[in-house]
Structure formats: structure tokens, C-alpha cells
Design an enzyme around this catalytic site. Structure first.
Site, mmCIF file in Angstrom:
data_model
loop_
_atom_site.group_PDB
_atom_site.id
_atom_site.type_symbol
_atom_site.label_atom_id
_atom_site.label_comp_id
_atom_site.label_asym_id
_atom_site.label_seq_id
_atom_site.Cartn_x
_atom_site.Cartn_y
_atom_site.Cartn_z
ATOM 1 N N CYS A 1 -23.236 -13.133 -45.027
ATOM 2 C CA CYS A 1 -23.707 -12.202 -44.006
ATOM 3 C C CYS A 1 -22.692 -11.566 -43.495
ATOM 4 O O CYS A 1 -22.893 -10.184 -42.944
ATOM 5 C CB CYS A 1 -24.562 -13.046 -42.896
ATOM 6 S SG CYS A 1 -23.282 -14.171 -42.319
ATOM 7 N N GLU B 1 -28.460 -15.451 -35.303
ATOM 8 C CA GLU B 1 -27.395 -14.782 -36.153
ATOM 9 C C GLU B 1 -27.959 -14.304 -37.408
ATOM 10 O O GLU B 1 -28.305 -14.798 -38.310
ATOM 11 C CB GLU B 1 -26.472 -16.262 -36.568
ATOM 12 C CG GLU B 1 -25.941 -17.165 -35.450
ATOM 13 C CD GLU B 1 -24.920 -16.106 -34.709
ATOM 14 O OE1 GLU B 1 -24.435 -15.080 -34.926
ATOM 15 O OE2 GLU B 1 -24.535 -16.649 -33.520
#
Length: 468
Positions: free
Chosen positions: A249, A215
Site C-alpha cells: 500500500c 488504513e
């Protein structure tokens, strides 16, 4: 507590694997573990907030409650509600050529899962994948970020209260320990962090052929269409960008907007930020940058933009440095497309606003770069929305808002290309940490009783018939 050593890692890993081989957690145990985790986290939510606040220097409390505790508790609730359904074997069709037979897929745990979590959401991004791994029946070894030491100790204490040491363990240490951790022969390794470190993690895991979920991040665009409600778009971009001071993010990394609407949009951004962070509250609701290295990196991006002659627009006038590493929301207007602020993931409260002349121009710019972890498009035109969605491949999309795709338990979350690989959340997380094991039950009569050498007579006829 003293950091772990490489020999500690190996011994702990062996303990977790040995215990898993001796007895895989049944579904009743998994549900009990998750319920206990929920109760302990809920009871210690203030302790969690204080630990994260200590690591950041200042973390807006409501952002911690929402972005950490709320997300994890919701993920546990969703998993507990669905787990009995997820673990059921799936019936599949064996097909008439294999008759008589029955086919099914069982979802079995992999074994020992490693999780390396980042500093920006140090509880959420540690416990959400842990919930999925536990739900699937695995044992877990967690390595929190060394940049959030107070939170790492909180996680170690929390998980020690919930799980016996042979089911879940926490490793504490710096980047050297992370390298050793990545090289352990896990049955699956889950990493959240930067693309550069993700490459190293994947290389280390490859030595053991350990499958990985990465991720990562990247530059997530927000495309403001020509028909978008500009005020709503500005408010929702502010939410997505400046929540956690941009240290997210999936935060909008830059905005693409038609040149005719740019100045109006900038004005609305300024109004929205001023309303959210009034001087009288002394920026209590605004989070600090995590450490000096990140703060200095962001300051260099601003300084470079100014040196290039770009318009750098602070959105809070007269902001004082009332605490360390306070970086107010800042815009960079139409930066050069080869400037650093457009070349690297910003991961902070700096927002480039980039003009386009047509929606095709905006789409073309996104297509010319790595596939983003998140894509945001704002429009009141379905044709315009579909023009974007049909061309751009992204890890996830939110239309007419930001961040919410992460909070949908029933949607997979994960990147694509440079922004990552693999998924988690909800059933997709359960599947990531499971082996879909196919099982065929064969009954008499079996074609193999007839289809065998010498291939003549009935054997020849059967093979020709099956090969038509």
C-alpha cells in the site's frame, strides 16, 4: 475448516464481550499474552512462510521474513519494552480556578475490537493492529482476507494456541461475511484495504456509531529532486516498488522526475532490476501476483498504456512465464495524466515515470490529487526537501528512501483523507485502542458551595471574578 456463518459471528462476538465485561485483562496478562504470541510466531515462522507462499503461488521467502515476521516481532518487542510506561496515568493541571483538585488521564481499554486485514501482507497487517489492541487491554475479533485462505487458517491456529477463545477469535469467510462482520457493534473497528471497501466498512460501522480506523491506499508519489543522487534514488525506488511485486500500500505508485534526468533515471532502473533478478536464479526472489483477477487488472493497465502510444518498458528482457501470474517489473514513460495507469492505485509492478519541468510543477501535480498514504522525496537540498514537505500533506513521509517509515515503531502510521484515518504502531496504536478517560478529584472547599442561586452577594462576586 468450514467458513463461519452470520450466526457464528454474533455468538462469538457476544462471548468476547461478555468475557471482557467480566474481567478486563490486567497489564500482567497483556504482557504475558504478547510474549507468548512472540514465542509461538517465532517457532512457527516456517509454517507462516509456507502458508503465504501457497496463497501467492510464489512469495519470495526473504520478503515474507522481512515484511511479515520481522515487522510483527519488532512491534511486539517495542510494545513489551514500553507498555508499563504507556499505561501510567498522566498527570494534568486542574488549574487554580478549580483549586483544590487533582486531574489525571487514565488510558482504559475500549472493549471488543474488530480487525479486518488484507491479503497483501496477511500476517503483518493482521497481527500488528492486534498487538496494539491486546496491549491496550481489549479482546479482539479478527477477520482475515478470503484471498489468502492458507494464511487465514494459519492465523486461526496460531492465535488459538496463544489466546483462550474468549479473548481472541478469528472469523473465516468471504466478502459477505465481511459485511456482516463490519456491522457488529464493536467498540472499535480497524480496517486495512482499498478505499472503495473502506467506504462500505465505515457505512456499516456508522449504524452502531462504532469508531473506525481506516488504513487505505492511493497513489503514493516519489519526487526525484533536481539535486538527488540519481543512482541511490533509482536503487531505493526499485526496492520500494518491486518488493512483494509492488503489492504494497505504501509502494511508490509513480515517479516524478525532471525532464532532463528522466532517461538517465530509466537506465539506472533497468540496471538495478537486472542486477537484482538475474536469469540464473529464475526469479526466485520475485513474488507472484496474488490471483488471476489482480493479474488481469494489471495486464489491462499495461495494454491500455500501449494502446495510447505510451512507451511501455519491461525491465527484464526475455522473461518467461515459468509460473502462474508472473508479471515482470514494467515502466510506463510519461503517460497521459488522464490515463488509467495514472488514475487508479496500481498495486503491482508497473511504475509510471512522469517528467516535470520544475519542482513547483511536481508539487502542483501531487496537490491536485487525493492526499497520498506515503510521500517519498529524494534530494540533497534541504530547501528543496522543505519546499515539498511544507506544501504536501501525506499519511507519512520518507526522505531519500522508501518504505522505512512503516518500520519505525515510534512513528504513527496512517493515512489522511482518501488514504485513511487514524493511526497505529507503537504508542499511537495503544492510544487508538484506548479511551483517554479524564478524571478530576475534587477536594474541599468547593466553589460550588458558594456559587449557587440566589446569585447575589458572594455568589455574584465569585462568578464575576471567575468570568473576567
Amino acid at each position: 475448516m468450514a467458513p463461519d456463518t452470520p450466526s457464528d459471528l454474533a455468538a462469538t462476538f457476544d462471548r468476547l464481550r461478555r468475557a471482557w465485561r467480566e474481567g478486563r485483562p490486567p497489564i500482567e496478562q497483556r504482557r504475558e499474552d504478547l510474549s507468548r504470541l512472540r514465542n509461538h510466531l517465532r517457532t512457527r515462522i516456517d509454517e507462516m512462510c509456507n502458508a503465504i507462499d501457497a496463497d501467492f503461488g510464489h512469495r519470495a521467502r526473504h520478503e515474507t521474513l522481512l515484511g511479515e515476521g520481522g515487522v510483527v516481532l519488532s512491534e511486539i518487542d517495542h510494545t513489551l519494552a514500553k507498555l508499563k510506561h504507556w499505561v501510567r496515568p498522566e498527570r494534568r493541571k486542574a488549574g487554580w480556578k478549580l483549586w483544590p483538585a487533582k486531574a489525571e488521564v487514565r488510558f482504559v481499554p475500549l472493549g471488543v475490537v474488530g480487525i479486518i486485514s488484507p491479503w497483501n501482507y496477511p500476517v503483518n497487517l493482521a497481527l500488528a493492529p492486534l498487538v496494539a489492541a491486546i496491549a491496550a487491554g481489549n479482546h479482539v475479533y479478527l477477520k482475515p482476507s478470503e484471498h489468502t485462505p492458507h494464511t487465514a487458517e494459519f492465523l486461526r491456529s496460531l492465535l488459538a494456541d496463544v489466546f483462550p477463545e474468549e479473548r481472541v477469535a478469528v472469523a473465516i469467510g468471504g466478502p459477505e461475511l465481511s459485511a456482516t462482520f463490519s456491522a457488529l457493534p464493536f467498540d472499535h473497528l480497524f480496517f486495512t484495504g482499498s478505499t472503495a471497501v473502506g467506504r462500505k466498512v465505515m457505512a456499516a460501522a456508522a449504524q452502531n456509531l462504532t469508531p473506525v480506523t481506516l488504513e487505505l491506499g492511493g497513489k503514493s508519489p516519489a519526487i526525484i529532486g533536481e539535486t538527488a543522487d540519481l543512482a541511490k534514488a533509482a536503487a531505493r525506488v526499485v526496492t520500494g516498488k518491486f518488493f512483494n511485486a509492488g503489492q504494497t500500500c505504501i509502494a511508490p505508485d509513480y515517479v516524478l522526475i525532471h525532464e532532463s534526468r528522466r532517461d538517465a533515471f530509466v537506465g539506472l532502473l533497468r540496471q538495478e532490476v537486472a542486477a537484482r533478478y538475474p536469469a540464473k536464479r529464475k526469479l526466485e526472489d520475485y513474488t507472484s501476483i496474488i490471483n488471476a483477477a489482480q493479474y488481469e487488472r494489471l495486464q489491462r493497465l499495461i495494454a491500455d498504456a500501449a494502446a495510447r502510444g505510451h512507451a511501455v518498458v519491461p525491465l527484464l528482457d526475455g522473461t518467461q512465464q515459468t509460473r502462474p501470474r508472473l508479471l515482470p517489473p514494467t515502466l510506463v514513460i510519461d503517460p497521459d495524466r488522464d490515463s488509467p495507469v495514472m488514475g487508479e492505485e496500481i498495486f503491482g509492478p508497473i511504475l509510471p515515470v512522469v517528467s516535470y519541468t520544475s519542482i513547483e510543477d511536481a508539487i502542483g501535480y501531487v496537490l491536485g490529487h487525493d492526499r497520498p498514504l506515503a510521500l517519498y522525496c529524494f534530494s540533497r537540498s534541504e530547501a528543496e526537501i522543505e519546499a515539498i514537505l511544507s506544501r504536501v500533506v501525506a499519511g507519512g513521509v520518507c526522505v531519500n528512501d522508501t518504505l522505512y517509515q512503516f518500520g519505525c515503531n515510534d512513528l504513527p502510521f496512517g493515512g489522511v483523507g482518501a488514504s485513511g484515518m487514524g493511526h497505529y504502531h507503537g504508542r499511537d496504536g495503544f492510544l487508538t485502542f484506548s479511551k483517554a478517560m479524564p478524571i478530576l478529584r475534587k477536594y474541599d472547599p468547593a466553589p460550588s458551595d458558594l456559587v449557587k442561586p440566589p446569585y447575589r452577594g458572594i455568589a455574584d462576586w465569585v462568578i464575576r471574578f471567575l468570568s473576567r
